[in-house]
Design a protein around this motif. Sequence first.
Motif, PDB file in Angstrom:
ATOM      1  N   ALA B 122      -9.791  -5.882   9.150  1.00  0.00           N
ATOM      2  CA  ALA B 122      -9.401  -6.911   8.170  1.00  0.00           C
ATOM      3  C   ALA B 122      -8.773  -6.259   6.945  1.00  0.00           C
ATOM      4  N   GLY B 123      -9.362  -5.150   6.496  1.00  0.00           N
ATOM      5  CA  GLY B 123      -8.786  -4.421   5.365  1.00  0.00           C
ATOM      6  C   GLY B 123      -7.388  -3.918   5.692  1.00  0.00           C
ATOM      7  N   GLY B 124      -7.221  -3.437   6.916  1.00  0.00           N
ATOM      8  CA  GLY B 124      -5.908  -2.957   7.349  1.00  0.00           C
ATOM      9  C   GLY B 124      -4.884  -4.077   7.384  1.00  0.00           C
ATOM     10  N   ILE B 125      -5.306  -5.241   7.844  1.00  0.00           N
ATOM     11  CA  ILE B 125      -4.402  -6.395   7.861  1.00  0.00           C
ATOM     12  C   ILE B 125      -3.963  -6.727   6.433  1.00  0.00           C
ATOM     13  N   ALA B 126      -4.917  -6.694   5.510  1.00  0.00           N
ATOM     14  CA  ALA B 126      -4.585  -7.028   4.115  1.00  0.00           C
ATOM     15  C   ALA B 126      -3.638  -5.983   3.524  1.00  0.00           C
ATOM     16  N   GLU B 127      -3.902  -4.693   3.752  1.00  0.00           N
ATOM     17  CA  GLU B 127      -2.992  -3.659   3.213  1.00  0.00           C
ATOM     18  C   GLU B 127      -1.597  -3.807   3.823  1.00  0.00           C
ATOM     19  N   CYS B 128      -1.553  -4.210   5.094  1.00  0.00           N
ATOM     20  CA  CYS B 128      -0.249  -4.357   5.764  1.00  0.00           C
ATOM     21  C   CYS B 128       0.503  -5.601   5.313  1.00  0.00           C
ATOM     22  N   ARG B 129      -0.214  -6.651   4.984  1.00  0.00           N
ATOM     23  CA  ARG B 129       0.480  -7.896   4.631  1.00  0.00           C
ATOM     24  C   ARG B 129       0.786  -7.974   3.146  1.00  0.00           C
ATOM     25  N   ILE B 130      -0.150  -7.527   2.314  1.00  0.00           N
ATOM     26  CA  ILE B 130       0.052  -7.708   0.876  1.00  0.00           C
ATOM     27  C   ILE B 130      -0.261  -6.466   0.074  1.00  0.00           C
ATOM     28  N   GLY B 131      -0.522  -5.331   0.749  1.00  0.00           N
ATOM     29  CA  GLY B 131      -0.921  -4.132   0.027  1.00  0.00           C
ATOM     30  C   GLY B 131       0.086  -3.005   0.157  1.00  0.00           C
ATOM     31  N   ALA B 132      -0.429  -1.798   0.280  1.00  0.00           N
ATOM     32  CA  ALA B 132       0.408  -0.603   0.252  1.00  0.00           C
ATOM     33  C   ALA B 132       1.313  -0.486   1.473  1.00  0.00           C
ATOM     34  N   ALA B 133       0.952  -1.167   2.566  1.00  0.00           N
ATOM     35  CA  ALA B 133       1.737  -1.055   3.789  1.00  0.00           C
ATOM     36  C   ALA B 133       2.523  -2.332   4.047  1.00  0.00           C
ATOM     37  N   ARG B 134       2.743  -3.086   2.981  1.00  0.00           N
ATOM     38  CA  ARG B 134       3.425  -4.370   3.168  1.00  0.00           C
ATOM     39  C   ARG B 134       4.744  -4.209   3.905  1.00  0.00           C
ATOM     40  N   GLY B 135       4.882  -4.943   4.971  1.00  0.00           N
ATOM     41  CA  GLY B 135       6.104  -4.906   5.755  1.00  0.00           C
ATOM     42  C   GLY B 135       6.074  -3.882   6.875  1.00  0.00           C
ATOM     43  N   ALA B 136       5.091  -2.961   6.866  1.00  0.00           N
ATOM     44  CA  ALA B 136       5.022  -1.960   7.931  1.00  0.00           C
ATOM     45  C   ALA B 136       4.443  -2.592   9.188  1.00  0.00           C
ATOM     46  N   LEU B 137       5.001  -2.274  10.332  1.00  0.00           N
ATOM     47  CA  LEU B 137       4.487  -2.798  11.597  1.00  0.00           C
ATOM     48  C   LEU B 137       3.573  -1.790  12.288  1.00  0.00           C
ATOM     49  N   ASP B 138       3.882  -0.502  12.107  1.00  0.00           N
ATOM     50  CA  ASP B 138       3.093   0.547  12.750  1.00  0.00           C
ATOM     51  C   ASP B 138       2.500   1.408  11.645  1.00  0.00           C
ATOM     52  N   ALA B 139       1.242   1.170  11.358  1.00  0.00           N
ATOM     53  CA  ALA B 139       0.625   1.817  10.204  1.00  0.00           C
ATOM     54  C   ALA B 139      -0.844   2.059  10.475  1.00  0.00           C
ATOM     55  N   LEU B 140      -1.403   2.951   9.681  1.00  0.00           N
ATOM     56  CA  LEU B 140      -2.820   3.264   9.754  1.00  0.00           C
ATOM     57  C   LEU B 140      -3.419   3.000   8.381  1.00  0.00           C
ATOM     58  N   PHE B 141      -4.555   2.325   8.357  1.00  0.00           N
ATOM     59  CA  PHE B 141      -5.305   2.174   7.112  1.00  0.00           C
ATOM     60  C   PHE B 141      -6.587   2.972   7.297  1.00  0.00           C
ATOM     61  N   VAL B 142      -6.794   3.972   6.444  1.00  0.00           N
ATOM     62  CA  VAL B 142      -7.900   4.912   6.635  1.00  0.00           C
ATOM     63  C   VAL B 142      -8.802   4.933   5.410  1.00  0.00           C
ATOM     64  N   PRO B 143      -9.878   4.142   5.415  1.00  0.00           N
ATOM     65  CA  PRO B 143     -10.833   4.236   4.323  1.00  0.00           C
ATOM     66  C   PRO B 143     -11.706   5.486   4.508  1.00  0.00           C
ATOM     67  N   VAL B 144     -11.687   6.363   3.495  1.00  0.00           N
ATOM     68  CA  VAL B 144     -12.480   7.591   3.537  1.00  0.00           C
ATOM     69  C   VAL B 144     -13.591   7.458   2.504  1.00  0.00           C
ATOM     70  N   GLY B 145     -14.776   7.160   2.979  1.00  0.00           N
ATOM     71  CA  GLY B 145     -15.904   6.983   2.070  1.00  0.00           C
ATOM     72  C   GLY B 145     -17.111   7.706   2.622  1.00  0.00           C
ATOM     73  N   THR B 146     -18.227   6.998   2.713  1.00  0.00           N
ATOM     74  CA  THR B 146     -19.424   7.604   3.306  1.00  0.00           C
ATOM     75  C   THR B 146     -19.097   8.085   4.714  1.00  0.00           C
ATOM     76  N   GLY B 147     -18.313   7.290   5.423  1.00  0.00           N
ATOM     77  CA  GLY B 147     -17.782   7.692   6.722  1.00  0.00           C
ATOM     78  C   GLY B 147     -16.265   7.626   6.661  1.00  0.00           C
ATOM     79  N   ILE B 148     -15.637   7.767   7.820  1.00  0.00           N
ATOM     80  CA  ILE B 148     -14.181   7.632   7.898  1.00  0.00           C
ATOM     81  C   ILE B 148     -13.878   6.700   9.062  1.00  0.00           C
ATOM     82  N   ALA B 149     -13.100   5.676   8.786  1.00  0.00           N
ATOM     83  CA  ALA B 149     -12.702   4.765   9.852  1.00  0.00           C
ATOM     84  C   ALA B 149     -11.197   4.583   9.760  1.00  0.00           C
ATOM     85  N   ALA B 150     -10.638   3.820  10.672  1.00  0.00           N
ATOM     86  CA  ALA B 150      -9.212   3.517  10.581  1.00  0.00           C
ATOM     87  C   ALA B 150      -8.953   2.164  11.209  1.00  0.00           C
TER      88      ALA B 150
END
Lengths: 340, 340
Positions: B122-150
């Motif tokens: 869901a976070g990746g969808i938001a970054e892709c639609r209205i965030g840092a990756a807006r307009g990107a079709l092939d992208a990775l959203f990588v939250p690096v915190g206590t763990g690392i996911a994508a």
Amino acid sequence: MPDAPAASDCVIALDVGGTGMKGAVLDRTLTPLETLRRPTPRSSGPDAVVDAIAAALCGLRDHAEARGLTVRSAGAAVPGIVDEAAGRALHSANIGWSDLPLAALLGEATGLPVALGHDVRAGGIAECRIGAARGALDALFVPVGTGIAAAILCDGRPVRGLGHAGELGHVVAEPGGARCACGSRGCLETVASAAAVAAAYTERSGRPVDGAARVAALVARGDPVAVAVWDRAVDALASALATVSTLLAPGLVVIGGGLAEAGDLLIEPLRDRLHERLTFQRGPDVVRARLGDRAGCLGAGILAWEAAGSGPMAVGTEHGIDDEFRTTVSVEETHAPDPH
Amino acid sequence: MPDAPAASDCVIALDVGGTGMKGAVLDRTLTPLETLRRPTPRSSGPDAVVDAIAAALCGLRDHAEARGLTVRSAGAAVPGIVDEAAGRALHSANIGWSDLPLAALLGEATGLPVALGHDVRAGGIAECRIGAARGALDALFVPVGTGIAAAILCDGRPVRGLGHAGELGHVVAEPGGARCACGSRGCLETVASAAAVAAAYTERSGRPVDGAARVAALVARGDPVAVAVWDRAVDALASALATVSTLLAPGLVVIGGGLAEAGDLLIEPLRDRLHERLTFQRGPDVVRARLGDRAGCLGAGILAWEAAGSGPMAVGTEHGIDDEFRTTVSVEETHAPDPH
């Protein structure tokens, strides 16, 4: 929705490799009505290759029309970096072309709508629609031959990304390992391609072998050098597939190419070692490809049918393709006369 | 096509984390009209968490209705393994539920259609639609915190595979390395998560730090232990992202989570080292996330609008979301009264 294809409708399809081309006239069930194999004139340069592709397609078209068939469209699968949507062959070090509007050029030459595909992705589409991964939406098709590539299908669609997606052979399997032709070190294909397996056996044993099939035969006989070389290749493949499983969680991995000819000698240890490496991840099943070296041509045919307005769902369902088809289909070695 | 949303239409959205929940009433431009933060009662067991989610959503619904708004639907993003299409929370070790028909349960509790999402996707969808990756079709959203996911987006859609796709933190970065909580060794998150960076600094220096932000501050001051720990983390991230680039060829990598707070101290060397590792592959741009810890909630809101029949294309285009929105939106710390 466009009309369903008539019984007299067909498409023509061509898979262009670095050494040879495989073509077919395919009916609406993807049964080959005519086939063609001929060399790719790579040494004569990219223009000669384009001419040869056009000539092969025109030959197939003429054969089909001589049989009273209506050719709806053509499909061509080519190596390198391909932009399917734009119909452009962006790059092939092997063939030597660069940013070529190939679909348009072939459309002019044949008078047909032409769908351009990428060889490995087209093969993956074919294995997913009518081959070993039939019905799978999230799957990997991994031809292991001179090199190693992959078609990655997510939700039924091949992943392209910036164009070079699927380069599994260049995932680093042995950090700091042998220099790869790509310039990096320890790429999977320096360890686990059919070519690497044969070369490693020759290097370690001092006995030249003519290919990975020979190494596989020696493994079956318990030759300790062959077993060690094979184990290392299987480990590297398992490691790379574990990474893919962690990232993409595919349900199925289909292994093709020359190395898959070894059958269970490859598939069973690969499946086991992949699953050993996973912890919380659900592991994919690992199976052998079913379409052999016809996958690319059949994939080009599927793209051609799609270009003709016959969606992918039609292939393999309405069109009555069944298991029998896949075992009886055979793209014969029929050196069709060159129409040029 | 369903009707476009009216100005008085809204959705409610909730991002459920292991420690806290973030909720909002979102209008058709995804502007938050009400926000909510409250703890996740994880220690009280999964039933209590479900009750708390339902209560939070009912609270948001009531707030919206009290303002004269029409709540079209609800979205909830949850951690673990999620089957979005079936609306089921399949597994979360953190929260403790297993194969829960969560969308249906929340639908009953709220009287609204409920879209269930996965927190990172869901976070990746938001970054892709209205965030840092807006307009990107092939992208990775990588939250690096206590763990690392994508969240891996291919052709604009998050990859799910068998359900656990995107577990970048469990790609092996240091073969034979430290034991990971998942049971494997040398997983990326044992080296490069914010928690691992803080722990490694403490271990090497003998000086406890309260988090990766402190290590980043020490890096900026040239502390040699901090620099070594940071370098190792950046190298491991670059290595894992090189593998992703080789396999999927994304055009953009968006780094989020606690470690991204370090800004260019992380992003610039990561981008450089990733590109150094690539040969023929086109490298993705690497940028910092823009939506911060609101990404999951905004993503749940996008899923809710989609469930209400307002397709993804509507968000961020017709609805006039612009750069200004993203910098002025702020999900406030408003401890809304618990309606239970």
